[in-house]
Design a protein around this motif. Structure first.
Motif, PDB file in Angstrom:
ATOM      1  N   THR A  71     138.216  13.299  77.767  1.00 26.20           N
ATOM      2  CA  THR A  71     138.341  13.089  76.322  1.00 26.20           C
ATOM      3  C   THR A  71     137.210  12.294  75.701  1.00 26.20           C
ATOM      4  OG1 THR A  71     139.659  11.085  76.680  1.00 26.20           O
ATOM      5  CG2 THR A  71     140.861  13.160  76.465  1.00 26.20           C
ATOM      6  N   GLY A  72     136.462  11.551  76.500  1.00 27.15           N
ATOM      7  CA  GLY A  72     135.399  10.712  75.943  1.00 27.15           C
ATOM      8  C   GLY A  72     134.088  11.437  75.816  1.00 27.15           C
ATOM      9  N   LYS A  73     133.326  11.449  76.873  1.00 22.35           N
ATOM     10  CA  LYS A  73     131.989  12.047  76.900  1.00 22.35           C
ATOM     11  C   LYS A  73     131.973  13.521  76.486  1.00 22.35           C
ATOM     12  CE  LYS A  73     128.227  12.788  80.260  1.00 22.35           C
ATOM     13  NZ  LYS A  73     128.323  14.211  80.566  1.00 22.35           N
ATOM     14  N   PRO A  74     132.818  14.390  77.052  1.00 23.52           N
ATOM     15  CA  PRO A  74     132.727  15.812  76.698  1.00 23.52           C
ATOM     16  C   PRO A  74     132.957  16.093  75.213  1.00 23.52           C
ATOM     17  CG  PRO A  74     134.006  15.533  78.700  1.00 23.52           C
ATOM     18  CD  PRO A  74     133.808  14.161  78.124  1.00 23.52           C
ATOM     19  N   LEU A  75     133.969  15.463  74.612  1.00 19.22           N
ATOM     20  CA  LEU A  75     134.254  15.731  73.198  1.00 19.22           C
ATOM     21  C   LEU A  75     133.143  15.199  72.302  1.00 19.22           C
ATOM     22  CD1 LEU A  75     138.103  15.028  72.937  1.00 19.22           C
ATOM     23  CD2 LEU A  75     136.922  17.227  73.161  1.00 19.22           C
ATOM     24  N   THR A  76     132.608  14.029  72.640  1.00 13.10           N
ATOM     25  CA  THR A  76     131.521  13.465  71.847  1.00 13.10           C
ATOM     26  C   THR A  76     130.283  14.348  71.923  1.00 13.10           C
ATOM     27  OG1 THR A  76     132.341  11.216  72.208  1.00 13.10           O
ATOM     28  CG2 THR A  76     130.034  11.449  71.525  1.00 13.10           C
ATOM     29  N   GLU A  77     129.957  14.815  73.112  1.00 12.89           N
ATOM     30  CA  GLU A  77     128.758  15.633  73.272  1.00 12.89           C
ATOM     31  C   GLU A  77     128.920  16.999  72.613  1.00 12.89           C
ATOM     32  OE1 GLU A  77     127.168  15.579  77.217  1.00 12.89           O
ATOM     33  OE2 GLU A  77     126.600  13.474  76.928  1.00 12.89           O
ATOM     34  N   LYS A  78     130.126  17.514  72.622  1.00 12.61           N
ATOM     35  CA  LYS A  78     130.371  18.781  71.926  1.00 12.61           C
ATOM     36  C   LYS A  78     130.120  18.617  70.431  1.00 12.61           C
ATOM     37  CE  LYS A  78     133.924  22.303  71.150  1.00 12.61           C
ATOM     38  NZ  LYS A  78     135.350  22.698  71.414  1.00 12.61           N
ATOM     39  N   ALA A  79     130.566  17.490  69.868  1.00 13.31           N
ATOM     40  CA  ALA A  79     130.372  17.242  68.439  1.00 13.31           C
ATOM     41  C   ALA A  79     128.907  16.977  68.098  1.00 13.31           C
ATOM     42  CB  ALA A  79     131.229  16.058  68.003  1.00 13.31           C
ATOM     43  N   MET A  80     128.149  16.449  69.044  1.00 12.12           N
ATOM     44  CA  MET A  80     126.750  16.090  68.792  1.00 12.12           C
ATOM     45  C   MET A  80     125.780  17.210  69.117  1.00 12.12           C
ATOM     46  SD  MET A  80     126.455  12.814  67.840  1.00 12.12           S
ATOM     47  CE  MET A  80     124.848  12.286  68.421  1.00 12.12           C
TER      48      MET A  80
END
Length: 270
Positions: free
Chosen positions: A233-242
């Motif tokens: 939930t942390g790194k993957p979701l943030t990187e998808k948004a970025m």
């Protein structure tokens, strides 16, 4: 060293479950009133503080006083800082896009759906992850060198998390940075200093508990937190948004994904 007080520890579990339930119930009530379920993010850290405080009270006279106080203070500092930071960042805002996207598909009541999909799972995770603190509160052995390593790891994690959050907040204050990528400061060495810091904090708390039997048996508690931050939930979701931001592909190619490391040279450069 006295044996681990298993009966007292087992008797404390209903109360720590209640602490989680009360914290989430209050959060849910606030969220419904504000029509914004992202307040769960604000309550995440303080929820752990509530569990630690209940465990500290119930372990009085059984667990080692030094470890009990250390776990309470370190969990409290981490949790209250995190809750304050997220609350300040989200003040006066609207529903977080992540929650909005999820609740948009709610079959029926959005609040009931949020209760099932947000509060119940996060409450279960909160209780499970906090077991390393709960067990440590009742551990009877005195603090040793493993606990010292745990404190050092906690300090490293707390610095990365708090300084990383501060650097990102300062970066976002400048309108000229909108839509760009922060690649200086701690963000030069890891794409997620805040998530790495969070993981290190919980690994440190685990070592403080693991310094005395049976704290080592709670290894799955920090492992779940690290897995969620780094792989779910942390790194993957943030990187998808970025991912669509200009320069982000190059940033990914040159900067460590999680554990801090000197930046790599972009491909084709010498």
């Amino acid at each position: 060293m006295a044996a681990f007080p298993i009966n007292e520890f087992m008797a404390s579990l209903p109360w720590t479950v209640l602490a989680v339930a009360v914290a989430l119930a209050v959060t849910f009530a606030v969220a419904v009133a504000q029509r914004r379920h992202s307040v769960m993010d604000v309550a995440w850290g303080p929820g752990f503080v509530a569990v630690a405080a209940v465990s500290w009270l119930l372990s009085a006279g059984t667990g080692d006083d030094g470890r009990r106080l250390l776990l309470l203070l370190l969990t409290g500092v981490w949790g209250l800082r995190l809750g304050t930071h997220i609350g300040w960042r989200a003040r006066g805002g609207h529903e977080d896009p992540r929650y909005e996207a999820m609740l948009r598909t709610a079959p029926g009541s959005r609040n009931a759906y949020a209760l099932r999909r947000v509060y119940l799972p996060q409450g279960m995770v909160m209780f499970f992850v906090s077991l390393t603190v709960q067990v440590g509160m009742f551990a009877t052995g005195a603090l040793g060198w493993v606990a010292v390593l745990g404190v050092l790891l906690w300090v490293i994690g707390f610095v990365f998390e708090s300084v990383g959050d501060w650097q990102l907040a300062q970066f976002k204050k400048d309108p000229a940075n909108k839509g760009t990528v922060l690649n200086t400061g701690l963000w030069r060495y890891t794409r997620h200093p805040n998530y790495f810091g969070d993981a290190a904090v919980w690994a440190g708390l685990f070592l403080i508990s693991a310094d005395s039997w049976p704290g080592i048996l709670t290894v799955l508690s920090p492992a779940l937190m690290v897995w969620a931050l780094a792989g779910k939930t942390g790194k993957p979701l943030t990187e998808k948004a970025m991912s669509a931001r200009p320069g982000y592909k190059e940033y990914v190619e040159s900067t460590s994904g999680f554990i801090p490391w000197p930046p790599r040279r972009p491909a084709g450069r010498r």
